[in-house]
Design an enzyme around this catalytic site. Structure first.
Site, mmCIF file in Angstrom:
data_model
loop_
_atom_site.group_PDB
_atom_site.id
_atom_site.type_symbol
_atom_site.label_atom_id
_atom_site.label_comp_id
_atom_site.label_asym_id
_atom_site.label_seq_id
_atom_site.Cartn_x
_atom_site.Cartn_y
_atom_site.Cartn_z
ATOM 1 N N PHE A 175 1.680 12.744 -6.251
ATOM 2 C CA PHE A 175 0.624 12.702 -7.255
ATOM 3 C C PHE A 175 -0.748 12.887 -6.629
ATOM 4 C CE2 PHE A 175 1.330 8.199 -6.048
ATOM 5 C CZ PHE A 175 0.059 7.866 -5.601
ATOM 6 N N ASN A 288 7.303 7.918 5.628
ATOM 7 C CA ASN A 288 8.662 8.367 5.980
ATOM 8 C C ASN A 288 8.571 9.009 7.360
ATOM 9 O OD1 ASN A 288 9.815 7.612 3.543
ATOM 10 N ND2 ASN A 288 9.832 9.662 2.676
ATOM 11 N N GLY A 320 0.961 1.846 -6.897
ATOM 12 C CA GLY A 320 1.870 1.432 -7.949
ATOM 13 C C GLY A 320 2.389 2.667 -8.662
ATOM 14 N N SER A 321 2.706 2.542 -9.940
ATOM 15 C CA SER A 321 3.150 3.691 -10.720
ATOM 16 C C SER A 321 1.962 4.275 -11.466
ATOM 17 C CB SER A 321 4.238 3.263 -11.702
ATOM 18 O OG SER A 321 3.733 2.256 -12.569
ATOM 19 N N HIS A 343 5.718 0.652 0.855
ATOM 20 C CA HIS A 343 5.002 1.916 0.660
ATOM 21 C C HIS A 343 4.668 2.162 -0.808
ATOM 22 C CE1 HIS A 343 8.693 3.523 -0.976
ATOM 23 N NE2 HIS A 343 8.324 4.789 -0.892
ATOM 24 N N GLY A 346 8.289 0.810 -5.657
ATOM 25 C CA GLY A 346 9.737 0.989 -5.522
ATOM 26 C C GLY A 346 10.393 1.173 -6.872
#
Length: 414
Positions: A175, A288, A320-321, A343, A346
């Protein structure tokens, strides 16, 4: 006060599992994956599980995996170097227009999202910055592909040249956001990785590790073939480590180019924003990746699969989302977590489950006040498909402290 708990091991477990999952759900499949890690001879001295942990391809996302003299390609995964970048601007909320649709459209017109690249019909040719960066990356890439030409031969990607994707977003949970902090300061934030070239490299070496395990250790039974590894000193260990290091560099530059493009979009007079400066760069961090670090008096290879480095006083980003909050954090240097934190929030369910469970109207309600896509193609990214970010932050209070709390006002998805 230590906030982690010890998860139950199997009869074959060789090391403990320390989990920061108090009051945060942990699915059975993710639990089983991390138990498999605890059965590995090369993993030492324990596995650390972050509060955003959930099932992932290869092994549990949200895990910190220390290994001795070996590396597990599937633990690093295929979005090598995926991570975050954020910067604080001198703008405040009062200078933003009432309707943010125009700014969102302007971002989407300049920065390729989804499967798009620079040079596609919709987007301009690659600019000078990506070309300059590619010049610095290409010699190492040429050496890798000379020895491993398969990295260039995947038909699926034959039209995707690596330089054309420097500064592009991708899809899934990647995003671009414009956010406000607790004092209404405007922040720019984005999430992306090493794009198709990292995906190729990850998949190639994961398959190669499985073949090498069968060839070198035919009688060695792994708890999961996805946990196949390259032993230090064997033929392909150095090749993989160079490949993954290269892809991590590519990912970092990808975020830098994209952030510069985002800043240029907002400075375009067409968007009618005042002149602004950049006041505070939080970090450009991977979540990652693998690198060599010193822990508990030993040199270990630390793989963070969906985890962020949180050394003492190190800044990081925990998003967050798309309809909740994100956090700029400062690491507390907790040795039990190998100086790591989560991270993100989740996932609480798979993408398929989210698409079946939530409607467009529910997504529209969950993202009220956020200028973003509200169609069926982003239902799998709706806030309710993720864990509660506040619960995740509470569970890791001994790993990080909150510096800024951010709220999204514009979200661009691939």
């Amino acid at each position: 006060m230590k906030l982690y708990k010890h998860l139950s091991k199997t009869k074959n477990s060789k090391i403990p599992i320390k989990a920061w999952t108090t009051n945060v759900p942990l699915e059975d499949m993710a639990y089983k994956q991390v138990q498999h890690l605890s059965e590995m001879d090369i993993v030492y001295p324990h596995v650390a599980l972050m509060p955003d942990a959930h099932w992932g391809k290869g092994t549990t996302i949200g895990s910190v995996i220390p290994t001795r003299n070996a590396v597990i390609p599937a633990a690093v995964g295929v979005d090598i170097g995926c991570g975050m970048c954020a910067v604080k601007t001198s703008m405040t909320a009062n200078v933003l227009p009432d309707s943010l649709r125009g700014i969102r459209n302007a971002i989407e017109e300049i920065i390729p999202v989804g499967n798009s690249s620079y040079g596609d019909k919709k987007y301009p040719d690659v600019g000078k910055e990506p070309l300059h960066i590619w010049d610095s990356l290409k010699p190492r890439f040429d050496l890798l592909t000379k020895k491993h030409p398969e990295l260039l031969s995947r038909k699926k990607y034959k039209d995707k040249h690596e330089v054309s994707q420097l500064g592009t977003l991708g899809g899934g949970n990647h995003f671009i956001e414009v956010c406000l902090d607790e004092s209404d300061n405007v922040w720019l934030m984005l999430h992306s990785g090493s794009r198709n070239v990292g995906n190729r490299m990850g998949n190639y070496f994961i398959a190669l590790a499985k073949k090498e395990m069968e060839r070198l250790f035919p009688h060695h039974e792994l708890p999961d073939k996805d946990l196949s590894y390259f032993q230090e000193g064997t033929e392909y260990f150095d090749d993989y480590f160079e490949g993954v290091s290269w892809a991590q560099d590519y990912a970092k530059y990808n975020r830098e180019v994209m952030m510069n493009q985002l800043i240029s979009v907002l400075r375009n007079p067409k968007n009618k924003l005042p002149e602004f400066s950049l006041e505070e760069q939080a970090v450009n961090c991977h979540h990652n990746y693998v690198q060599r670090e010193e822990h508990f008096g030993e040199s270990l290879l630390i793989t963070r699969k969906g985890a962020v480095s949180a050394k003492k006083d190190q800044l990081g980003i925990i998003p967050g989302s798309m309809g909740t909050s994100s956090y700029i954090v400062r690491g507390l240097g907790n040795s039990d977590s190998f100086d790591s934190c989560s991270h993100g929030a989740g996932r609480s369910m798979s993408r398929i489950q989210a698409k079946k469970k939530f409607s467009i109207s529910e997504h529209v309600q969950a993202t009220e006040g956020v200028e973003c896509r509200k169609d069926r193609h982003v239902i799998d990214e709706t806030p309710a498909a993720y864990k509660n970010i506040d619960d995740v932050m509470e569970a890791q209070k001994d790993l990080v402290e909150i510096v800024h709390k951010l709220k999204q006002v514009i979200v661009v998805k691939g």
